[in-house]
Design a protein around this motif. Structure first.
Motif, PDB file in Angstrom:
ATOM      1  N   GLY A  27       0.802  -1.211   0.000  1.00 38.33           N
ATOM      2  CA  GLY A  27       0.000   0.000   0.000  1.00 38.33           C
ATOM      3  C   GLY A  27       0.832   1.256   0.000  1.00 38.33           C
ATOM      4  N   THR A  28       0.147   2.382   0.059  1.00 38.34           N
ATOM      5  CA  THR A  28       0.758   3.700   0.077  1.00 38.34           C
ATOM      6  C   THR A  28       0.476   4.354   1.418  1.00 38.34           C
ATOM      7  OG1 THR A  28       0.424   3.922  -2.308  1.00 38.34           O
ATOM      8  CG2 THR A  28       0.852   5.945  -1.081  1.00 38.34           C
ATOM      9  N   VAL A  29       1.511   4.964   1.992  1.00 35.90           N
ATOM     10  CA  VAL A  29       1.360   5.648   3.274  1.00 35.90           C
ATOM     11  C   VAL A  29       1.311   7.148   3.023  1.00 35.90           C
ATOM     12  CG1 VAL A  29       2.338   6.023   5.565  1.00 35.90           C
ATOM     13  CG2 VAL A  29       2.585   3.799   4.459  1.00 35.90           C
ATOM     14  N   TRP A  30       0.290   7.794   3.528  1.00 37.82           N
ATOM     15  CA  TRP A  30       0.087   9.230   3.375  1.00 37.82           C
ATOM     16  C   TRP A  30       0.218   9.937   4.719  1.00 37.82           C
ATOM     17  CZ3 TRP A  30      -1.521  11.902  -1.144  1.00 37.82           C
ATOM     18  CH2 TRP A  30      -1.798  11.097  -2.247  1.00 37.82           C
ATOM     19  N   ARG A  31       0.629  11.180   4.648  1.00 36.52           N
ATOM     20  CA  ARG A  31       0.389  12.081   5.785  1.00 36.52           C
ATOM     21  C   ARG A  31      -0.976  12.693   5.545  1.00 36.52           C
ATOM     22  NH1 ARG A  31       1.112  17.603   7.063  1.00 36.52           N
ATOM     23  NH2 ARG A  31       2.210  18.043   5.106  1.00 36.52           N
ATOM     24  N   ALA A  32      -1.844  12.538   6.513  1.00 37.65           N
ATOM     25  CA  ALA A  32      -3.225  13.027   6.393  1.00 37.65           C
ATOM     26  C   ALA A  32      -3.552  13.916   7.589  1.00 37.65           C
ATOM     27  CB  ALA A  32      -4.199  11.856   6.300  1.00 37.65           C
ATOM     28  N   HIS A  33      -4.610  14.703   7.444  1.00 39.28           N
ATOM     29  CA  HIS A  33      -5.015  15.605   8.529  1.00 39.28           C
ATOM     30  C   HIS A  33      -6.392  15.211   9.032  1.00 39.28           C
ATOM     31  CE1 HIS A  33      -4.996  19.189  10.993  1.00 39.28           C
ATOM     32  NE2 HIS A  33      -6.221  19.483  10.548  1.00 39.28           N
ATOM     33  N   ASP A  34      -6.503  15.157  10.349  1.00 38.59           N
ATOM     34  CA  ASP A  34      -7.768  14.862  11.012  1.00 38.59           C
ATOM     35  C   ASP A  34      -8.311  16.172  11.573  1.00 38.59           C
ATOM     36  OD1 ASP A  34      -9.873  14.042  12.565  1.00 38.59           O
ATOM     37  OD2 ASP A  34      -8.713  12.692  13.835  1.00 38.59           O
ATOM     38  N   PRO A  35      -9.252  16.826  10.880  1.00 44.07           N
ATOM     39  CA  PRO A  35      -9.745  18.118  11.370  1.00 44.07           C
ATOM     40  C   PRO A  35     -10.535  18.007  12.674  1.00 44.07           C
ATOM     41  CG  PRO A  35     -11.049  17.375   9.492  1.00 44.07           C
ATOM     42  CD  PRO A  35      -9.912  16.433   9.624  1.00 44.07           C
ATOM     43  N   GLN A  36     -11.107  16.828  12.939  1.00 47.69           N
ATOM     44  CA  GLN A  36     -11.913  16.673  14.146  1.00 47.69           C
ATOM     45  C   GLN A  36     -11.042  16.779  15.402  1.00 47.69           C
ATOM     46  OE1 GLN A  36     -14.782  13.480  14.019  1.00 47.69           O
ATOM     47  NE2 GLN A  36     -14.591  13.097  16.223  1.00 47.69           N
ATOM     48  N   LEU A  37      -9.870  16.143  15.374  1.00 47.57           N
ATOM     49  CA  LEU A  37      -8.955  16.199  16.520  1.00 47.57           C
ATOM     50  C   LEU A  37      -7.795  17.166  16.277  1.00 47.57           C
ATOM     51  CD1 LEU A  37      -8.788  12.416  17.497  1.00 47.57           C
ATOM     52  CD2 LEU A  37     -10.182  14.235  18.524  1.00 47.57           C
ATOM     53  N   GLU A  38      -7.792  17.830  15.118  1.00 48.49           N
ATOM     54  CA  GLU A  38      -6.789  18.835  14.775  1.00 48.49           C
ATOM     55  C   GLU A  38      -5.360  18.280  14.921  1.00 48.49           C
ATOM     56  OE1 GLU A  38      -7.506  22.352  17.041  1.00 48.49           O
ATOM     57  OE2 GLU A  38      -9.434  22.764  16.086  1.00 48.49           O
ATOM     58  N   ARG A  39      -5.117  17.213  14.227  1.00 46.20           N
ATOM     59  CA  ARG A  39      -3.785  16.609  14.255  1.00 46.20           C
ATOM     60  C   ARG A  39      -3.503  15.909  12.937  1.00 46.20           C
ATOM     61  NH1 ARG A  39      -4.614  11.363  18.316  1.00 46.20           N
ATOM     62  NH2 ARG A  39      -6.172  10.284  17.040  1.00 46.20           N
ATOM     63  N   ASP A  40      -2.209  15.753  12.615  1.00 46.53           N
ATOM     64  CA  ASP A  40      -1.790  14.975  11.452  1.00 46.53           C
ATOM     65  C   ASP A  40      -1.612  13.520  11.862  1.00 46.53           C
ATOM     66  OD1 ASP A  40      -1.836  17.178   9.873  1.00 46.53           O
ATOM     67  OD2 ASP A  40       0.354  17.420   9.749  1.00 46.53           O
ATOM     68  N   VAL A  41      -1.904  12.622  10.927  1.00 46.39           N
ATOM     69  CA  VAL A  41      -1.804  11.189  11.180  1.00 46.39           C
ATOM     70  C   VAL A  41      -1.133  10.527   9.979  1.00 46.39           C
ATOM     71  CG1 VAL A  41      -3.854  11.118  12.658  1.00 46.39           C
ATOM     72  CG2 VAL A  41      -4.084  10.784  10.173  1.00 46.39           C
ATOM     73  N   ALA A  42      -0.730   9.281  10.164  1.00 47.96           N
ATOM     74  CA  ALA A  42      -0.262   8.459   9.047  1.00 47.96           C
ATOM     75  C   ALA A  42      -1.428   7.596   8.594  1.00 47.96           C
ATOM     76  CB  ALA A  42       0.911   7.589   9.471  1.00 47.96           C
ATOM     77  N   LEU A  43      -1.689   7.584   7.288  1.00 47.66           N
ATOM     78  CA  LEU A  43      -2.826   6.845   6.755  1.00 47.66           C
ATOM     79  C   LEU A  43      -2.324   5.920   5.658  1.00 47.66           C
ATOM     80  CD1 LEU A  43      -6.349   8.267   6.090  1.00 47.66           C
ATOM     81  CD2 LEU A  43      -5.293   6.710   4.451  1.00 47.66           C
ATOM     82  N   LYS A  44      -2.532   4.645   5.850  1.00 48.18           N
ATOM     83  CA  LYS A  44      -2.066   3.632   4.904  1.00 48.18           C
ATOM     84  C   LYS A  44      -3.250   3.112   4.093  1.00 48.18           C
ATOM     85  CE  LYS A  44       0.585  -0.689   4.713  1.00 48.18           C
ATOM     86  NZ  LYS A  44       1.304  -1.693   5.529  1.00 48.18           N
ATOM     87  N   VAL A  45      -3.121   3.205   2.765  1.00 53.78           N
ATOM     88  CA  VAL A  45      -4.187   2.780   1.855  1.00 53.78           C
ATOM     89  C   VAL A  45      -3.696   1.582   1.055  1.00 53.78           C
ATOM     90  CG1 VAL A  45      -5.812   3.512   0.078  1.00 53.78           C
ATOM     91  CG2 VAL A  45      -4.814   5.210   1.623  1.00 53.78           C
ATOM     92  N   ILE A  46      -4.509   0.539   0.971  1.00 48.70           N
ATOM     93  CA  ILE A  46      -4.121  -0.619   0.192  1.00 48.70           C
ATOM     94  C   ILE A  46      -4.122  -0.264  -1.289  1.00 48.70           C
ATOM     95  CG2 ILE A  46      -6.403  -1.607  -0.187  1.00 48.70           C
ATOM     96  CD1 ILE A  46      -5.194  -4.349   0.485  1.00 48.70           C
ATOM     97  N   ASN A  47      -3.183  -0.829  -2.047  1.00 51.59           N
ATOM     98  CA  ASN A  47      -3.092  -0.555  -3.475  1.00 51.59           C
ATOM     99  C   ASN A  47      -4.374  -1.009  -4.187  1.00 51.59           C
ATOM    100  OD1 ASN A  47      -0.549   0.508  -3.309  1.00 51.59           O
ATOM    101  ND2 ASN A  47       0.498  -1.403  -3.833  1.00 51.59           N
ATOM    102  N   PRO A  48      -4.861  -0.187  -5.135  1.00 51.53           N
ATOM    103  CA  PRO A  48      -6.096  -0.583  -5.844  1.00 51.53           C
ATOM    104  C   PRO A  48      -5.988  -1.942  -6.515  1.00 51.53           C
ATOM    105  CG  PRO A  48      -5.543   1.715  -6.296  1.00 51.53           C
ATOM    106  CD  PRO A  48      -4.380   1.134  -5.542  1.00 51.53           C
ATOM    107  N   ALA A  49      -4.807  -2.262  -7.042  1.00 46.86           N
ATOM    108  CA  ALA A  49      -4.645  -3.547  -7.727  1.00 46.86           C
ATOM    109  C   ALA A  49      -4.848  -4.723  -6.777  1.00 46.86           C
ATOM    110  CB  ALA A  49      -3.264  -3.631  -8.359  1.00 46.86           C
TER     111      ALA A  49
END
Length: 583
Positions: A27-49
């Motif tokens: 998968g791909t690991v993103w830096r993402a933002h959680d506006p509800q808790l106002e913090r950045d997180v690491a978000l891992k998404v499985i590859n579409p294939a």
């Protein structure tokens, strides 16, 4: 999103994707933002294939469940998981300092105290995972994340972890990283992924941090054979720390899992006891990774069938698909600095030789045998010579004059030489570091930049520039027909080197001139820029007061090719330029 890959700005659940942090086979690991808790997180998404593969989706879901059960200061915390448009995702703690693989790639071998400290933290994370019945199975540098200051380590990527009854690996496929995988798994036993396997991987990780290279390198088959039959690596030297460290390595990397530490916490206890006595640096072997040949030594007939089968398994394992990647290294043959694992020691039987008389030889005339002298048979007595004394000659009957006994000459009193406390980069041992010269020549270049001898086509390099002293150039041709280059050079002053390289960069393009720092010390300058319009240059200039002005340079037509040249070398800590203390 549908079946397409997510892009910057997309939303997954309540998380907005900001930037890609890394990509892997799963998968791909993103830096993402959680506006509800106002913090950045690491978000891992499985590859579409892989999103349509039920097995991969289950492994991904299991990673979320496994991590949610963790309560460890050294395992990344899981915050959330879900699925959107057929794409499962996992939300975890964001660790901003990058991974250990990146640190090793830029710095090479770590200071012993730092390496032992990070190993202890990884073992704490493993012990916490094992306590709830979870085995990681893929402990390696890229799965160890570090905080910004590098002081805290976190185990991540439990996507191929197992718990009792939870084995999901396809039959016949090895899951893990070959350079850090235990021998029993290389032999084809995909079910042998227990605590002992994680302990072995932790031992490989410790060696990699201490030396900059994994213990075994080469083709997949050679790496597998190294883990199965190669010597257990050892650090040369003696002393309380080195003796204890080598004992830990011998036990953690034993070929037989029954001879290893029974738990990660047991290994942690031994390493913790060594932490306080760690020296500033180590004298490493000339080469630190074994390329184990695939040939099989002669064996008794009763064993040949089993050896052929084992060799076949190893070769097939080497050609299997491995999840993860291998770190580079250099060829090595086992030396006296390595420890032989007693569980794998075999000795081929000696072939008896029988003297066969030559039928064409002319027999020599027989001789009358002389009577043998009688000798004592007691093993503790010295042979006194012949029993019968020879008859005295005429001269022997004369009275001999007594000889004068010479007076003994008193030996002069010698002042004992001080014991050596420092080992120079040349290998000589001296009483103090001041007796060691700074490194020069090709031998000095290999000391300052460990591993450079493994770079392709290295030869002396001439350069007409003020302050240039000596250097070597290495180059490799790439599939597109262009070349990637590296040089290691020595200059009269760091200012002359910095002025030459920085002054050659195209001023119309971005140029870099920043401090180049390790964990506790500034090494020198990190330079970068373009020569002309298309050739990218990246340089490291030693400026520390304890060094002479050595420079590493890499250039090519893409930054990726430039970075590939950095994989050939490690960088010596400035405090170790003259050598290291003997502990």
């Amino acid at each position: 999103m549908g079946d397409s890959e997510p892009r910057t700005g997309d939303w997954l659940g309540r998380y907005r994707l900001v930037e890609v942090l890394g990509r892997g086979g799963m998968g791909t690991v993103w830096r993402a933002h959680d506006p509800q808790l106002e913090r950045d997180v690491a978000l891992k998404v499985i590859n579409p294939a892989l999103g349509q593969d039920a097995e991969f989706r289950e492994r991904f879901r299991r990673e979320a469940v496994v991590l949610s059960r963790m309560d460890s200061a050294h395992v990344v915390a899981v915050f959330d998981h879900g699925e959107q448009d057929g794409a499962p995702y996992l939300v975890t703690q964001l660790v901003r300092g990058g991974d250990l693989s990146g640190v090793l790639g830029s710095r090479g071998a770590l200071e012993p105290a730092y390496a032992v400290d990070l190993a202890c933290q990884v073992l704490e994370g493993l012990a916490d995972a094992h306590a709830i019945g979870v085995v990681h199975r893929d402990v390696k540098p890229s799965n160890v994340l570090l905080r910004d200051d590098g002081s805290t380590a976190y185990l991540c990527d439990f996507g191929i972890a197992t718990s009792p009854g939870g084995e999901l690996t396809r039959t016949g496929v090895l899951v893990g990283s070959a350079a850090y995988m235990a021998p029993e798994r290389h032999s084809g036993d995909t079910g042998a992924a227990g605590v002992a396997g994680d302990v072995y991987s932790a031992g490989c990780l410790l060696w990699t941090m201490l030396t900059g290279t994994p213990p075994y390198v080469g083709t997949d088959a050679e790496v597998a054979m190294g883990h199965l039959r190669g010597p257990v690596p050892q650090v040369p030297g003696r002393g309380p720390f080195l003796d204890g460290l080598n004992a830990v390595l011998r036990r953690a990397l034993a070929k037989d899992p029954r001879r290893r530490y029974p738990s990660a916490r047991a290994m942690l206890a031994d390493l913790t006891a060594l932490r306080a006595g760690a020296p500033d640096g180590l004298v490493l072997p000339d080469v630190t990774a074994v390329r184990q040949p695939l040939d099989v030594p002669p064996a008794p007939a009763s064993l040949r069938r089993r050896l052929v089968a084992t060799t076949l398994v190893v070769v097939l394992v080497g050609l299997a698909v491995y999840v993860g990647s291998l770190l580079g290294g250099v060829d090595m043959t086992p030396s006296a600095l390595t420890a032989q694992d007693p569980s794998t020691t075999t000795s081929a039987p000696a072939t008896p030789t029988t003297a066969v008389p030559d039928p064409t030889a002319t027999p020599s005339p027989s001789r009358t045998p002389r009577p043998r002298r009688s000798r004592p048979t007691h093993p503790d007595l010295v042979d006194p010579g012949p029993v019968e004394e020879p008859a005295p000659s005429a001269d022997a009957t004369r009275t001999a004059k007594p000889k004068r006994t010479p007076k003994p000459t008193p030996e002069p009193t010698r002042t004992p030489e001080p014991a050596p406390t420092f080992r120079c980069w040349t290998g000589s041992e001296v009483p103090a570091s001041s007796a060691c010269a700074l490194p020069t020549g090709w031998q000095g270049a290999q000391w300052v930049f460990p591993g450079v001898a493994s770079a392709p086509a290295c030869k002396p390099w001439s350069l007409t520039a003020s302050g240039y002293v000596e250097g070597w150039h290495c180059a490799a041709k790439t599939p597109d027909g262009t070349y990637r280059h590296l040089t290691v050079t020595r200059w009269s002053t760091a200012a002359a080197a910095t002025g030459y390289y920085y002054g050659a960069y195209n001023p119309d393009k971005e140029r870099v001139n920043q401090p180049w720092a390790g964990r506790d010390v500034v090494y020198g300058k990190r330079l970068g820029g373009f020569i002309g319009k298309a050739v990218y240059h990246s340089d490291r200039v030693y400026t520390h007061s304890g060094t002479n002005a050595w420079v590493f340079s890499a250039w090519a037509n893409t930054s990726a090719k430039v970075q590939s040249m950095f994989a050939y070398v490690k960088f010596r800590n400035p405090t170790q330029f003259r050598g290291v203390p003997i502990r």
